[in-house]
Design a protein around this motif. Structure first.
Motif, PDB file in Angstrom:
ATOM      1  N   SER A   1       0.851  -1.186   0.000  1.00  0.00           N
ATOM      2  CA  SER A   1       0.000   0.000   0.000  1.00  0.00           C
ATOM      3  C   SER A   1       0.888   1.236   0.000  1.00  0.00           C
ATOM      4  O   SER A   1       1.204   1.809   1.046  1.00  0.00           O
ATOM      5  CB  SER A   1      -0.929  -0.011   1.217  1.00  0.00           C
ATOM      6  OG  SER A   1      -1.824   1.069   1.155  1.00  0.00           O
ATOM      7  N   ASN A   2       1.270   1.652  -1.210  1.00  0.00           N
ATOM      8  CA  ASN A   2       2.174   2.789  -1.376  1.00  0.00           C
ATOM      9  C   ASN A   2       1.450   4.058  -1.779  1.00  0.00           C
ATOM     10  O   ASN A   2       2.087   5.047  -2.160  1.00  0.00           O
ATOM     11  CB  ASN A   2       3.238   2.457  -2.423  1.00  0.00           C
ATOM     12  CG  ASN A   2       4.075   1.254  -2.035  1.00  0.00           C
ATOM     13  OD1 ASN A   2       4.154   0.894  -0.866  1.00  0.00           O
ATOM     14  ND2 ASN A   2       4.684   0.612  -3.027  1.00  0.00           N
ATOM     15  N   GLY A   3       0.128   4.017  -1.727  1.00  0.00           N
ATOM     16  CA  GLY A   3      -0.686   5.165  -2.073  1.00  0.00           C
ATOM     17  C   GLY A   3      -1.936   5.170  -1.228  1.00  0.00           C
ATOM     18  O   GLY A   3      -1.978   4.574  -0.143  1.00  0.00           O
ATOM     19  N   THR A   4      -2.983   5.841  -1.719  1.00  0.00           N
ATOM     20  CA  THR A   4      -4.251   5.927  -0.999  1.00  0.00           C
ATOM     21  C   THR A   4      -5.357   5.310  -1.835  1.00  0.00           C
ATOM     22  O   THR A   4      -5.616   5.752  -2.953  1.00  0.00           O
ATOM     23  CB  THR A   4      -4.614   7.386  -0.685  1.00  0.00           C
ATOM     24  OG1 THR A   4      -3.587   7.968   0.122  1.00  0.00           O
ATOM     25  CG2 THR A   4      -5.935   7.471   0.063  1.00  0.00           C
ATOM     26  N   LEU A   5      -6.001   4.287  -1.280  1.00  0.00           N
ATOM     27  CA  LEU A   5      -7.186   3.683  -1.890  1.00  0.00           C
ATOM     28  C   LEU A   5      -8.392   4.308  -1.211  1.00  0.00           C
ATOM     29  O   LEU A   5      -8.596   4.138  -0.007  1.00  0.00           O
ATOM     30  CB  LEU A   5      -7.167   2.168  -1.692  1.00  0.00           C
ATOM     31  CG  LEU A   5      -8.173   1.327  -2.487  1.00  0.00           C
ATOM     32  CD1 LEU A   5      -7.734  -0.126  -2.508  1.00  0.00           C
ATOM     33  CD2 LEU A   5      -9.578   1.420  -1.909  1.00  0.00           C
ATOM     34  N   SER A   6      -9.201   5.033  -1.986  1.00  0.00           N
ATOM     35  CA  SER A   6     -10.301   5.801  -1.417  1.00  0.00           C
ATOM     36  C   SER A   6     -11.633   5.328  -1.986  1.00  0.00           C
ATOM     37  O   SER A   6     -11.848   5.361  -3.203  1.00  0.00           O
ATOM     38  CB  SER A   6     -10.111   7.294  -1.717  1.00  0.00           C
ATOM     39  OG  SER A   6     -11.193   8.044  -1.215  1.00  0.00           O
ATOM     40  N   SER A   7     -12.527   4.881  -1.094  1.00  0.00           N
ATOM     41  CA  SER A   7     -13.880   4.499  -1.476  1.00  0.00           C
ATOM     42  C   SER A   7     -14.835   4.880  -0.346  1.00  0.00           C
ATOM     43  O   SER A   7     -15.345   4.022   0.380  1.00  0.00           O
ATOM     44  CB  SER A   7     -13.968   2.996  -1.768  1.00  0.00           C
ATOM     45  OG  SER A   7     -15.242   2.656  -2.284  1.00  0.00           O
ATOM     46  N   PRO A   8     -15.064   6.191  -0.171  1.00  0.00           N
ATOM     47  CA  PRO A   8     -15.863   6.658   0.972  1.00  0.00           C
ATOM     48  C   PRO A   8     -17.262   6.040   0.991  1.00  0.00           C
ATOM     49  O   PRO A   8     -17.931   5.936  -0.042  1.00  0.00           O
ATOM     50  CB  PRO A   8     -15.936   8.172   0.738  1.00  0.00           C
ATOM     51  CG  PRO A   8     -14.756   8.487  -0.126  1.00  0.00           C
ATOM     52  CD  PRO A   8     -14.590   7.289  -1.004  1.00  0.00           C
ATOM     53  N   GLY A   9     -17.683   5.607   2.174  1.00  0.00           N
ATOM     54  CA  GLY A   9     -19.020   5.048   2.334  1.00  0.00           C
ATOM     55  C   GLY A   9     -19.154   3.609   1.937  1.00  0.00           C
ATOM     56  O   GLY A   9     -20.249   3.041   2.031  1.00  0.00           O
ATOM     57  N   ASN A  10     -18.079   2.997   1.494  1.00  0.00           N
ATOM     58  CA  ASN A  10     -18.140   1.621   1.005  1.00  0.00           C
ATOM     59  C   ASN A  10     -17.249   0.691   1.819  1.00  0.00           C
ATOM     60  O   ASN A  10     -16.528   1.108   2.723  1.00  0.00           O
ATOM     61  CB  ASN A  10     -17.727   1.575  -0.471  1.00  0.00           C
ATOM     62  CG  ASN A  10     -18.693   2.305  -1.366  1.00  0.00           C
ATOM     63  OD1 ASN A  10     -19.894   2.042  -1.347  1.00  0.00           O
ATOM     64  ND2 ASN A  10     -18.180   3.258  -2.132  1.00  0.00           N
ATOM     65  N   VAL A  11     -17.302  -0.592   1.459  1.00  0.00           N
ATOM     66  CA  VAL A  11     -16.496  -1.629   2.094  1.00  0.00           C
ATOM     67  C   VAL A  11     -15.235  -1.866   1.264  1.00  0.00           C
ATOM     68  O   VAL A  11     -15.319  -2.036   0.043  1.00  0.00           O
ATOM     69  CB  VAL A  11     -17.293  -2.946   2.215  1.00  0.00           C
ATOM     70  CG1 VAL A  11     -16.419  -4.060   2.769  1.00  0.00           C
ATOM     71  CG2 VAL A  11     -18.525  -2.741   3.093  1.00  0.00           C
ATOM     72  N   VAL A  12     -14.090  -1.886   1.921  1.00  0.00           N
ATOM     73  CA  VAL A  12     -12.830  -2.239   1.269  1.00  0.00           C
ATOM     74  C   VAL A  12     -12.316  -3.523   1.900  1.00  0.00           C
ATOM     75  O   VAL A  12     -12.256  -3.647   3.131  1.00  0.00           O
ATOM     76  CB  VAL A  12     -11.782  -1.121   1.418  1.00  0.00           C
ATOM     77  CG1 VAL A  12     -10.398  -1.603   0.973  1.00  0.00           C
ATOM     78  CG2 VAL A  12     -12.193   0.100   0.597  1.00  0.00           C
TER      79      VAL A  12
END
Length: 208
Positions: free
Chosen positions: A25-36
């Motif tokens: 994880s060398n960056g930002t994974l963004s999924s607001p309001g969801n399941v990751v």
């Protein structure tokens, strides 16, 4: 079976699942309001992004064999599981609800930027360190919240345990140190359970 690398900023509007042998994880994974959901089938989930947030979501489920190290902005850690030898280390920028956090042979470190509300945390061969900018609170009634087999620490800027609902512990093979810098009705810390071999709760700060 190889390494999946998350670089830069990856924005999503739907639930996200990432599966690999390792996850870098060398960056930002963004999924607001969801399941990751992050799954490292043979290795670990590593943080190559410094103190910058790795995951933004409503809920995170992360599993790995050799360890998990993430900075997050999530509401709920639905599951954090390390099945081999390795640590689970989650630093969340806001309040965090922990449904389940488990390691087979490693320390668990959970840090919340607000309240840390816990259901089940189990370090079968390691200690547990909990830090909250708010309070550390119980979410599962009379069931055990924290099981550990080495020295463990709870540190809250609010209180530890709330009202008539203590943090239930089973520490076998280490000491338990607790610090709380606030109080409700003159009570700062409420815990219940077993600490072996000392059967002693160490208070790490002067009473507020």
């Amino acid at each position: 079976t190889g390494t999946v690398t998350i670089g830069g900023t990856a924005d999503f509007t739907n639930p996200v699942t990432v599966i690999g042998g390792n996850i870098a994880s060398n960056g930002t994974l963004s999924s607001p309001g969801n399941v990751v959901t992050l799954t490292a089938r043979t290795g670990g989930i590593t943080d190559g992004h410094g103190a910058i947030v790795n995951v933004i979501a409503d809920s995170l489920t992360a599993s790995a064999v050799t360890g998990i190290d993430l900075d997050t902005t999530v509401n709920t850690l639905a599951g954090g599981t390390v099945t081999g030898s390795g640590m689970l280390d989650i630093h969340n920028t806001t309040s965090l609800i922990v449904n389940n956090a488990t390691t087979a042979a490693g320390k668990i470190t959970l840090n919340a930027g607000g309240d840390l509300t816990i259901n089940t945390i189990m370090a079968s061969a390691g200690g547990v360190t909990l830090t909250a900018a708010g309070s550390i609170l119980d979410a599962n009634g009379v069931a055990t919240n924290v099981t550990a087999s080495a020295d463990s620490t709870f540190n809250a800027s609010g209180i530890v345990g709330g009202g008539a609902d203590p943090i239930e512990v089973n520490i076998n093979g280490g000491n338990l140190g607790v610090a709380a810098t606030n109080h409700v009705e003159n009570i700062s810390i409420i815990t219940n359970g077993t600490v072996l071999p000392s059967n002693t709760l160490m208070i790490l700060n002067a009473p507020p």
